[in-house]
Scaffold this motif. Structure first.
Motif, PDB file in Angstrom:
ATOM      1  N   SER A  63       0.894  -0.826   0.200  1.00  0.00           N
ATOM      2  CA  SER A  63      -0.208  -0.357   0.016  1.00  0.00           C
ATOM      3  C   SER A  63       0.144   1.181  -0.388  1.00  0.00           C
ATOM      4  O   SER A  63       0.680   2.413  -0.584  1.00  0.00           O
ATOM      5  CB  SER A  63      -0.728   0.071   1.132  1.00  0.00           C
ATOM      6  OG  SER A  63      -1.369   1.192   1.331  1.00  0.00           O
ATOM      7  N   HIS A  64       1.659   1.297   0.599  1.00  0.00           N
ATOM      8  CA  HIS A  64       2.700   2.598   0.774  1.00  0.00           C
ATOM      9  C   HIS A  64       3.631   2.525  -0.762  1.00  0.00           C
ATOM     10  O   HIS A  64       3.273   4.371  -1.117  1.00  0.00           O
ATOM     11  CB  HIS A  64       3.426   2.222   1.872  1.00  0.00           C
ATOM     12  CG  HIS A  64       4.934   3.364   2.208  1.00  0.00           C
ATOM     13  ND1 HIS A  64       4.752   4.068   2.224  1.00  0.00           N
ATOM     14  CD2 HIS A  64       6.042   3.071   1.776  1.00  0.00           C
ATOM     15  CE1 HIS A  64       5.203   5.250   2.414  1.00  0.00           C
ATOM     16  NE2 HIS A  64       7.010   4.296   2.153  1.00  0.00           N
ATOM     17  N   ASP A  70       0.822   5.086  -2.521  1.00  0.00           N
ATOM     18  CA  ASP A  70       0.926   6.082  -1.615  1.00  0.00           C
ATOM     19  C   ASP A  70       1.653   6.845  -2.227  1.00  0.00           C
ATOM     20  O   ASP A  70       1.734   8.497  -2.675  1.00  0.00           O
ATOM     21  CB  ASP A  70       1.145   6.195  -0.023  1.00  0.00           C
ATOM     22  CG  ASP A  70      -0.754   5.706   0.142  1.00  0.00           C
ATOM     23  OD1 ASP A  70      -2.097   5.684  -0.772  1.00  0.00           O
ATOM     24  OD2 ASP A  70      -0.879   4.894   1.459  1.00  0.00           O
ATOM     25  N   GLY A 114       1.817   7.206  -6.241  1.00  0.00           N
ATOM     26  CA  GLY A 114       0.776   7.813  -6.449  1.00  0.00           C
ATOM     27  C   GLY A 114       0.279   7.347  -7.249  1.00  0.00           C
ATOM     28  O   GLY A 114      -0.528   7.660  -8.487  1.00  0.00           O
ATOM     29  N   ARG A 133      -3.789  -2.599  -3.792  1.00  0.00           N
ATOM     30  CA  ARG A 133      -3.140  -2.467  -3.095  1.00  0.00           C
ATOM     31  C   ARG A 133      -2.570  -3.900  -1.596  1.00  0.00           C
ATOM     32  O   ARG A 133      -3.497  -4.683  -1.465  1.00  0.00           O
ATOM     33  CB  ARG A 133      -3.503  -1.314  -0.970  1.00  0.00           C
ATOM     34  CG  ARG A 133      -3.519  -0.196  -1.921  1.00  0.00           C
ATOM     35  CD  ARG A 133      -4.647   0.687  -1.012  1.00  0.00           C
ATOM     36  NE  ARG A 133      -4.761   2.295  -2.072  1.00  0.00           N
ATOM     37  CZ  ARG A 133      -3.921   3.095  -0.868  1.00  0.00           C
ATOM     38  NH1 ARG A 133      -2.522   2.560  -0.128  1.00  0.00           N
ATOM     39  NH2 ARG A 133      -3.735   4.183  -1.769  1.00  0.00           N
TER      40      ARG A 133
END
Length: 564
Positions: free
Chosen positions: A512-513, A516, A519, A542
Motif C-alpha cells: 500500500s505504501h 501512496d 501515486g 494495495r
C-alpha cells in the motif's frame, strides 16, 4: 532532458588488435597492437548503438613499455621497472604525450588522438580518459610538455626525504634496491637499473627496498603530505605545493583538447584538499567536465563528493554485493542494504560488474557463465538514476581465461601485455565468428543499456524497493530474486531480476505504501515486458500480488501506464 550516464570502457591498445598470434609474453611485432584509428565511424556507431553516452579510452597517455621508440625521440625504459612487455598504462612516462603503441603514425600521435576525440563526439558520445595522479613511472620524463611548463621532479631537492615543494619523496644517500623483485622473462638480459637517490614507491612505500607485490615500477607523487613525520602524518599546503599546480595544468591541457571527463586512478591516495582545488580550477573553465574517482573506502565517499567528484566507484558496496549474489554467496535481498548505505549520495555512485581491475563474469573462477551477469546488469543499470559502466567484451561473454604473460591467467583481460581479446575481436571485427549465444547475450545487453535513457522512469524516475514486503515464501525467494518499481509521470516499471539458474513462477507483492508514495491508483492495467514484448493484464490492488514467470538468469521489465 536529464541524461543517465552509460559508460563503455575500452582498453585502447588491445581493443582493435586483429593479430591472432597471442603468444605468451609476445612482443609488439609478434602479437600486434590496436590503434586509435581502429575506432572508425562504424565501430563508434556500433558502440553508441548500445546506448552508450560516454566512451572511456583506457591507456591513452604515454606510459612505460619495453618497446623501443627511441628512433622517434621517445626515451626508452629499463625492462626491470616495466610490468609486462607492453607496460602498465598506470605507469605514466609523460603526462602530455600519447602512447606511441596506439598510433599508426607515431610522429602524428597527438593529431590521431585529436581526430579520435572528434570522431567520438561526431557519433554522439563524450570522451573520458584516465588521470593518474598518485604515481608516475620510475623513468618519467616529459618530451611533449608545453613551453614554459616545468617537468615533474625538476627542481626537487633530492637531499631531503620530504619537502613540500618537491614532487617526489626520496631516500637520501640510498640507492634503489630491487633485490626483492623477481626478474621477468623479458628483463633477464636487461642492464641493471640504477636510481640514486632512490625515490619512494607508488603504493606508499617510503623506503628504498620495494618488493615483488609493491608497485615497484612507479614512484609516489608528493602533494604536501609528510607521511613519515616524527609526530605522525603532517600536512603542508601553504604555500601551495608545486605538485598541485603541475597536476592541475595537466588536467587543463587535456580539457582543452576536448576531453569530457577524467577517471581518476586511486583518487583516495591523493589528499582531498588537492581535489577540491583542482576540480574547482578545471570546472571554472569547463563547467561540464566530469570527475570519476576510484575510491574504495566508504568512510571517505562523502568527503570526495564534497571535494568535487561527480561520481565514485561503488566497488566495495554494490559491486561486491552483486558479485556475491551471482556466485550464490549472499542473498539478493542484501542489495537493498548496499544502496541504502549511500542513499544520500546515490546519484554519485557508479555501478559496474566488470572493469580492467576486476575479473570477467564468465571466468571459470567467478561466475563461469556470462548469463549469470544478466540479472546483475538489470539491477546495476536500472535500479537508480546513477551511472552504469560496461567493460568492452562483457556484452559478448569474454571469459578472461587467457594466459597472456605478466598478468597470468587471473580472469582479467591483460593491461600489461600485447594481446587480442577474443570476444572483442569477434564482436567488432569478425562478427560471423560469434556464436548464437554470444549474439543473443549482446542483444540483451543492448536492450538493457538502451532502456537507461529511452525510458524516462529509468533516466529520472523514482525508485521503490519491493524486497521488504516479499519475504521468503513459496511464491518468492529473496535469496534469488530482486524486485523494485521505477516511476515517472504516468509510466511505471515493475522490474524483477532472477539470479536463479532455473525458471521460476513467482508472485510479487506491491505494498500500500508504494501506491501512496508513487501515486498509483488501484485499477486494471496492461503490462508489457520490454525484454520479450509479452503483454498481460493485471489488477493492481494495495498489498496485492502480481504473478510472474521468469527465465533462468534473466528478468522481467514490465511497463504499464496508470490512469489518474
Amino acid at each position: 532532458m536529464k541524461t543517465k550516464l552509460v559508460i563503455y570502457q575500452v582498453f585502447t591498445r588491445t581493443f582493435g588488435n586483429k593479430n591472432l598470434t597471442n603468444k605468451e609474453y609476445g612482443t609488439l611485432k609478434e602479437n600486434g597492437v590496436g590503434k586509435m584509428n581502429d575506432f572508425d565511424k562504424g565501430v563508434l556507431r556500433r558502440i553508441h548503438d548500445y546506448g552508450v553516452t560516454h566512451l572511456w579510452f583506457t591507456g591513452v597517455i604515454r606510459h612505460a613499455t619495453c618497446t623501443d621508440y627511441s628512433s622517434f625521440g621517445i626515451p626508452t625504459q629499463n625492462p626491470r621497472v616495466v610490468k609486462g612487455r607492453a607496460g602498465s598504462p598506470y605507469a605514466i612516462t609523460d603526462y602530455y604525450d600519447i602512447d606511441p603503441d596506439i598510433a599508426v603514425d607515431v610522429d602524428a600521435r597527438m593529431a590521431e588522438f585529436d581526430a579520435l576525440v572528434a570522431r567520438t563526439h561526431a557519433e554522439g558520445m563524450k570522451v573520458i580518459i584516465d588521470f593518474v595522479p598518485n604515481h608516475v613511472a620510475r623513468q618519467y620524463k616529459s618530451i611533449a610538455k608545453p613551453k614554459g611548463i616545468e617537468d615533474i621532479g625538476e627542481g626537487d631537492d633530492t637531499g631531503k626525504h620530504f619537502d613540500a615543494q618537491n614532487n617526489f619523496y626520496y631516500c637520501p644517500g640510498e640507492e634503489l634496491d630491487l633485490s626483492g623483485v623477481v626478474d621477468n622473462v623479458y628483463a633477464h638480459d636487461a642492464e641493471a637499473y640504477y636510481e640514486f637517490p632512490a625515490k619512494c614507491t607508488g603504493n606508499d612505500r617510503f623506503d628504498s627496498h620495494p618488493q615483488q607485490n609493491d608497485w615497484y615500477e612507479t614512484v609516489k607523487l608528493n602533494y604536501g603530505v609528510d607521511y613519515c613525520d616524527a609526530g605522525g602524518r603532517s600536512y603542508h599546503y601553504h604555500p601551495l605545493p608545486s605538485t598541485w599546480k603541475k597536476m592541475t595544468d595537466i588536467l587543463l591541457f587535456w580539457a582543452a583538447k576536448g576531453v569530457d571527463g577524467f577517471r581518476c586512478d586511486m583518487a583516495e591516495m591523493v589528499p582531498h584538499e588537492f581535489w577540491a582545488y583542482a576540480t574547482q580550477q578545471v570546472k571554472e573553465r569547463y563547467p561540464e567536465m566530469i570527475f570519476i574517482g576510484e575510491v574504495y573506502d566508504p568512510n571517505q565517499y562523502r568527503m570526495y563528493v564534497e571535494s568535487g567528484f561527480d561520481y565514485l566507484y561503488d566497488k566495495v558496496g554494490m559491486y561486491d554485493c552483486v558479485r556475491g549474489v551471482m556466485c550464490d554467496e549472499c542473498p539478493a535481498s542484501s542489495i537493498t542494504h548496499e544502496w541504502q548505505k549511500v542513499d544520500d549520495i546515490r546519484d554519485h555512485m557508479l555501478y559496474f560488474l566488470e572493469n580492467h581491475d576486476e575479473q570477467r563474469i564468465a571466468f571459470d573462477f567467478f561466475a563461469g557463465n556470462p548469463w549469470k551477469g544478466v540479472p546483475g546488469m538489470i539491477v546495476s543499470a536500472l535500479l537508480q538514476q546513477n551511472p552504469v559502466m560496461v567493460y568492452a567484451g562483457q556484452e559478448f561473454g569474454e571469459r578472461g581465461m587467457d594466459k597472456e604473460g605478466f598478468s597470468g591467467q587471473d580472469g582479467r583481460s591483460t593491461i600489461f601485455d600485447y594481446w587480442t581479446v577474443d570476444a572483442i575481436y569477434k564482436g567488432f571485427f569478425n562478427r560471423k565468428a560469434l556464436t548464437i549465444d554470444e549474439k543473443k547475450l549482446s542483444l540483451v545487453y543492448q536492450e538493457i543499456l538502451r532502456f537507461c535513457n529511452r525510458e524516462k522512469a529509468i533516466r529520472e524516475g523514482l525508485t521503490f524497493d519491493l524486497m521488504y514486503v516479499n519475504p521468503q515464501s513459496q511464491q518468492f525467494n529473496p535469496h534469488k530474486q530482486f524486485a523494485f518499481l521505477r516511476k515517472a509521470d504516468d509510466e511505471v516499471l515493475l522490474i524483477v531480476a532472477n539470479f536463479d539458474e532455473s525458471c521460476v513462477k513467482i508472485n510479487v507483492t506491491i505494498p500500500s505504501h508504494a501506491f501512496d508514495l508513487l501515486g498509483i491508483p488501484e485499477q486494471k492495467v496492461e503490462m508489457t515486458d520490454l525484454l520479450s514484448g509479452f503483454t498481460k493484464e493485471v489488477a493492481l490492488k494495495r498489498d496485492g500480488q502480481v504473478p510472474l514467470d521468469i527465465e533462468a538468469n534473466y528478468g522481467r521489465i514490465y511497463k504499464f501506464h496508470i490512469k489518474k
